[in-house]
Design a protein around this motif. Structure first.
Motif, PDB file in Angstrom:
ATOM      1  N   GLY A 109     -25.868 -89.115 -36.390  1.00 48.04           N
ATOM      2  CA  GLY A 109     -26.443 -89.718 -37.585  1.00 48.04           C
ATOM      3  C   GLY A 109     -26.654 -91.212 -37.469  1.00 48.04           C
ATOM      4  O   GLY A 109     -27.301 -91.811 -38.328  1.00 48.04           O
ATOM      5  N   PHE A 158     -30.720 -84.594 -43.019  1.00 48.26           N
ATOM      6  CA  PHE A 158     -30.892 -85.670 -43.994  1.00 48.26           C
ATOM      7  C   PHE A 158     -30.749 -85.118 -45.416  1.00 48.26           C
ATOM      8  O   PHE A 158     -31.396 -84.139 -45.786  1.00 48.26           O
ATOM      9  CB  PHE A 158     -32.273 -86.304 -43.821  1.00 48.26           C
ATOM     10  CG  PHE A 158     -32.545 -87.424 -44.783  1.00 48.26           C
ATOM     11  CD1 PHE A 158     -32.171 -88.720 -44.482  1.00 48.26           C
ATOM     12  CD2 PHE A 158     -33.178 -87.174 -46.002  1.00 48.26           C
ATOM     13  CE1 PHE A 158     -32.421 -89.755 -45.373  1.00 48.26           C
ATOM     14  CE2 PHE A 158     -33.430 -88.196 -46.890  1.00 48.26           C
ATOM     15  CZ  PHE A 158     -33.041 -89.494 -46.575  1.00 48.26           C
ATOM     16  N   ASP A 201     -32.889 -79.493 -39.752  1.00 50.93           N
ATOM     17  CA  ASP A 201     -33.556 -79.950 -40.963  1.00 50.93           C
ATOM     18  C   ASP A 201     -34.711 -78.991 -41.266  1.00 50.93           C
ATOM     19  O   ASP A 201     -35.494 -78.653 -40.380  1.00 50.93           O
ATOM     20  CB  ASP A 201     -34.094 -81.364 -40.746  1.00 50.93           C
ATOM     21  CG  ASP A 201     -34.596 -82.015 -42.024  1.00 50.93           C
ATOM     22  OD1 ASP A 201     -35.341 -81.362 -42.783  1.00 50.93           O
ATOM     23  OD2 ASP A 201     -34.241 -83.183 -42.271  1.00 50.93           O
ATOM     24  N   GLN A 210     -33.978 -87.262 -35.992  1.00 50.31           N
ATOM     25  CA  GLN A 210     -34.099 -88.395 -36.909  1.00 50.31           C
ATOM     26  C   GLN A 210     -34.364 -89.700 -36.164  1.00 50.31           C
ATOM     27  O   GLN A 210     -33.838 -89.917 -35.068  1.00 50.31           O
ATOM     28  CB  GLN A 210     -32.813 -88.549 -37.733  1.00 50.31           C
ATOM     29  CG  GLN A 210     -32.464 -87.343 -38.591  1.00 50.31           C
ATOM     30  CD  GLN A 210     -33.559 -86.991 -39.562  1.00 50.31           C
ATOM     31  OE1 GLN A 210     -34.104 -85.893 -39.511  1.00 50.31           O
ATOM     32  NE2 GLN A 210     -33.899 -87.907 -40.453  1.00 50.31           N
ATOM     33  N   SER A 261     -32.527 -93.766 -42.137  1.00 49.95           N
ATOM     34  CA  SER A 261     -31.750 -93.232 -43.260  1.00 49.95           C
ATOM     35  C   SER A 261     -31.055 -94.338 -44.039  1.00 49.95           C
ATOM     36  O   SER A 261     -30.681 -94.152 -45.196  1.00 49.95           O
ATOM     37  CB  SER A 261     -30.714 -92.226 -42.756  1.00 49.95           C
ATOM     38  OG  SER A 261     -29.808 -92.845 -41.856  1.00 49.95           O
ATOM     39  N   ASN A 262     -30.889 -95.504 -43.427  1.00 50.49           N
ATOM     40  CA  ASN A 262     -30.255 -96.635 -44.126  1.00 50.49           C
ATOM     41  C   ASN A 262     -31.069 -97.106 -45.326  1.00 50.49           C
ATOM     42  O   ASN A 262     -30.525 -97.710 -46.251  1.00 50.49           O
ATOM     43  CB  ASN A 262     -30.047 -97.822 -43.170  1.00 50.49           C
ATOM     44  CG  ASN A 262     -28.955 -97.561 -42.141  1.00 50.49           C
ATOM     45  OD1 ASN A 262     -28.507 -96.430 -42.011  1.00 50.49           O
ATOM     46  ND2 ASN A 262     -28.542 -98.578 -41.420  1.00 50.49           N
ATOM     47  N   ASN A 319     -36.331 -90.092 -44.942  1.00 49.43           N
ATOM     48  CA  ASN A 319     -36.181 -89.006 -43.986  1.00 49.43           C
ATOM     49  C   ASN A 319     -37.310 -89.146 -42.972  1.00 49.43           C
ATOM     50  O   ASN A 319     -38.389 -88.575 -43.111  1.00 49.43           O
ATOM     51  CB  ASN A 319     -36.259 -87.653 -44.693  1.00 49.43           C
ATOM     52  CG  ASN A 319     -35.996 -86.488 -43.744  1.00 49.43           C
ATOM     53  OD1 ASN A 319     -35.701 -86.685 -42.566  1.00 49.43           O
ATOM     54  ND2 ASN A 319     -36.098 -85.269 -44.256  1.00 49.43           N
TER      55      ASN A 319
END
Length: 794
Positions: free
Chosen positions: A605, A657, A722, A764, A769-770, A774
């Motif tokens: 992640g 996500f 996902d 990803q 993602s911060n 997505n």
């Protein structure tokens, strides 16, 4: 989704070209799989298939008598259709998939394969001329001047050893001949600006001594457009050479083979495939990763965020590999038994650089250095299988050493995203592993009664491994040897925000690991064969297998280092049949395999990968294939597979996500429960159909047509399953139409003629993602191409 019947359209159209008059040599995609090519005019007027001779059970057998789910692709077909990689072989083999990721190559059979970690041995074992090629990078080894490729589905642990829990690939190179022959093939593909040339010469040198020399070269400019560098990518530059010498005297044969290849790549076929916002930068303004970069002072860093074969990547990307191999094989025939020895030495050196933020900003990159050496020795005895009790037995030893270093490059533009304290720092990892394997194996065949055989097998193996891994932070993002970071502030951020366990002097977690481990495994198998008639074989089997334990090379935290053996128990029931006169053949296999402790490597992640074991996984289904000689010079072949895949107990999956964690807690992080789900690369249906035509036109001219079509059903290609990683079913159609004389052929070769464009892998984009987006990247499949090919052979 396209209809599963779509692959039949081309076959129906091509069948209209068939005519039944005129005698010719029968050809199919497997026609030269026994290494003996028929010359025009040699075949009888009656339509008949060629006998396909394979060595799937370490002795020569008719493929229709092998109690294994097997597909065979002949070397002539590989050369004619310009197949230059194992990835292209997957077209005609259901339940077999190969894909490129951002880091390595992954191979899957029946949904089982190995992840991104370079320390993983492969669940799909690869053998070239009897020598194990156990590393992922070796799937890119030279692929030219071959006799045949055998794809064996299901565990093959007795005769092929460990690391064949999903299946095995057996590649046999073309051998020296006792008569002089030579040939060359040139293929030009305009859309990729690609040129491939191959040539060989083979023949006698002296009494009992013959040799073969083959060479290959390839250049290609790629098919994904990098707008930042204003060029198409990936750009390939490959050279390879192989020399084989054979000595025969009486009952003794010795073969020495040496090969060298160099394959260089600039750029990647990795594109950002989606950028979906879950928050807003302002009312009515979605906060995607692209808009976040613009707001951070990096306008235009990410422009293409759909799967459109365009990318923005500024890093100097390359993947350069040098490969070398030497194999020495002897065979001594004692009449009722044959003694075989196979000595192998191989290795490779690899340097790579990849843009891991997939933008024109310098946010995240990766450098790797990888060096591998392997020595192996196998000795085996095979008695005449017509005896009431026959045996294949032997011993195997392998020693290998892997040295791997990488840099997770935290670029200067991280400061724009609020991570200035760790900008322009490289996390440098060094890993080394030494492995020794010792094993004894035996497989008996007991002819209990006429047409009834019981075949038990056993393999005893001892694996010993020693590994070390260290991880430190250094100043200078793209450097293996920059000065150590001594400031405790960036070290604390790296450890708490990104999960790096560092071995810097002021670090708290520490990361300097050294471990050794030894394991013993006993692997049994049992098969039963019954000849219903001379042309019909029924069989059932139970096989166990394992893939050896090991140590992870790429994790950022010191709690993810070792992983256990991967084990499998598999049942198969099958039928093999052929019509009298060898007009047609048919095979069907039902299987059910249960895997425990499936070895996994999953994205954490942030910027790392963790290794471990899944609890229990089941694959089951049915596979079938058939060949039919319509008329002299005209044949069709087809194969199909149904796959039912399910994780029975897998509570350590990385969360997709936005997914709510509901699995086990590992290293203080709760993961997701994959139990009940399908895995990656597990389409429910695969279908393949092919047509071959080899007919006289007029005079010495002949018409040669090969048409192949395959359908792959819907499946997920995302690293973390996902739902956005689901790929719709697609149909690939290839065709070759050639006209030639006795010693030459000119042809048009079309690949992916329907221009299907799909993702073969997805994951990803780091740091996206911060900002609540997505954002995914994907590996892009090769689009449509048409090539001109010219062949000469004497």
């Amino acid at each position: 989704m396209k209809s599963v019947t779509q692959p039949l359209y081309l076959g129906t159209a091509m069948a209209l070209l068939a005519w039944s008059s005129g005698a010719s040599a029968q050809t199919t995609r497997d026609a030269d799989a026994d290494g003996v090519a028929e010359q025009p005019g040699e075949a009888d007027n009656a339509a008949a298939l060629d006998t396909i001779v394979v060595t799937a059970q370490r002795r020569e057998q008719d493929a229709t008598r092998v109690p294994i789910s097997i597909e065979v692709i002949g070397g002539e077909d590989i050369a004619d259709t310009a197949i230059s990689t194992l990835e292209e072989v997957t077209l005609s083999v259901p339940n077999f998939q190969i894909t490129q990721t951002g880091l390595t190559t992954q191979t899957y059979i029946r949904g089982i394969g190995s992840g991104n970690d370079p320390a993983f041995e492969q669940s799909v074992a690869q053998f070239v001329d009897g020598v194990s090629y156990g590393r992922a990078q070796l799937t890119r080894a030279p692929f030219f001047d071959l006799q045949r490729v055998e794809v064996l589905r299901g565990p093959q642990s007795i005769l092929f050893g460990k690391n064949s829990t999903a299946g095995a690939l057996s590649i046999i190179t073309a051998q020296p001949t006792d008569y002089l022959e030579a040939g060359a093939t040139a293929t030009y593909t305009d859309v990729f600006e690609g040129f491939e040339g191959q040539a060989f010469v083979s023949g006698p040198l002296a009494d009992g001594l013959s040799a073969r020399l083959a060479v290959r070269g390839l250049t290609e400019n790629g098919y994904v457009f990098n707008t930042t560098k204003d060029r198409t990518e990936p750009r390939l530059d490959e050279i390879a050479a192989r020399a084989t010498v054979r000595y025969e005297s009486g009952n003794f044969t010795a073969t020495l083979k040496g090969e060298y290849s160099k394959f260089d790549v600039e750029g990647r076929n990795l594109v950002v495939s989606q950028d979906v916002a879950t928050t807003e930068a302002a009312p009515g303004v979605p906060l995607t990763f692209a808009t976040a970069l613009t707001g951070a002072g990096l306008p235009g860093a990410l422009q293409d965020t759909s799967f459109n074969y365009r990318r923005q990547a500024d890093q100097d990307e390359f993947d350069n590999t040098e490969f070398y191999n030497g194999t020495f094989t002897t065979e001594t025939d004692f009449g009722s038994a044959t003694l075989t020895t196979v000595t192998g030495y191989l290795g490779y050196d690899r340097d790579t650089s990849v843009d891991l933020d997939f933008t024109s900003a310098s946010i995240l990159g990766g450098l790797t250095r990888e060096s591998y050496e392997q020595f192996s020795q196998e000795i085996r005895v095979a008695t005449d299988d017509s005896l009431p009790l026959s045996v294949i037995a032997g011993a195997y030893f392998e020693h290998n050493n892997l040295e791997y270093s990488d840099v997770t490059a935290l670029g200067p533009n991280l400061a724009n995203l609020g991570f200035g304290v760790i900008a322009d720092i490289g996390a440098v990892r060094d890993f080394e592993q030494t492995s020794d394997t010792y094993s004894l194996f035996a497989q008996l065949q007991w002819r209990v009664a006429d047409g009834f055989r019981i075949i038990p097998g056993l393999r005893l193996a001892i694996d010993e491994k020693t590994a070390s891994r260290s991880l430190v932070a250094r100043n200078g993002a793209f450097s293996f040897d920059g000065p150590l970071v001594t400031n405790p502030v960036p070290i604390t951020v790296l450890q708490t925000a990104l999960g790096f366990s560092l071995d810097n002097a002021v670090a708290g977690a520490g990361h300097d690991l050294n471990r050794s481990r030894s394991e013993k495994n006993i692997v049994p198998s049992l098969a039963v064969e019954f000849d219903v008639t001379e042309d019909i074989l029924l069989f059932g089997s139970y096989r166990e297998g394992y893939k050896g334990f090991g140590f992870g090379a790429r994790s950022n935290n010191n709690t993810s280092f070792g992983f256990d053996d991967e084990e499998v128990s598999s049942y198969e029931l099958g039928l093999r049949a052929s019509l009298p006169g060898n007009r047609a053949s048919f095979g069907v296999t039902l299987y059910r395999s249960t895997y425990s402790d499936l070895q996994i490597s999953q994205f954490d992640g942030t910027v790392g990968f963790n290794v471990g074991n899944a609890g229990e996984t089941r694959t089951q289904g049915i596979e079938a294939n058939a060949r039919y000689a319509i008329a002299p010079g005209i044949a069709i072949n087809a194969s199909a597979a149904y796959l039912d895949f399910e994780y029975l107990d897998f509570r350590r999956g990385n969360c997709a996500f936005g997914e709510t964690p509901d699995g086990d807690v590992v290293g203080g992080v709760q993961l997701c429960d994959y139990t009940g789900r399908r895995g990656r690369f597990t389409p429910e249906f695969n279908v393949y159909g092919g047509l071959s035509v080899d007919k006289p036109l007029f005079g010495d001219l002949r018409l040669k047509i090969n048409a192949d079509a395959s359908y792959t059903g819907e499946h997920n290609v995302h690293d973390n399953l996902d739902p956005a990683g689901v790929v719709d079913g697609y149909t690939i159609v290839d065709a070759r139409v050639g006209v030639g004389g006795e010693n030459w052929t000119i042809a048009a070769v079309g690949k992916n003629l329907l221009d299907e464009r799909f993702r073969t892998y997805a994951a990803q984009v780091p740091f996206a993602s911060n900002v609540g987006a997505n954002t995914q990247y994907a590996t892009a499949s090769r689009p449509r191409s048409v090539a001109i090919q010219f062949q000469v052979r004497y």
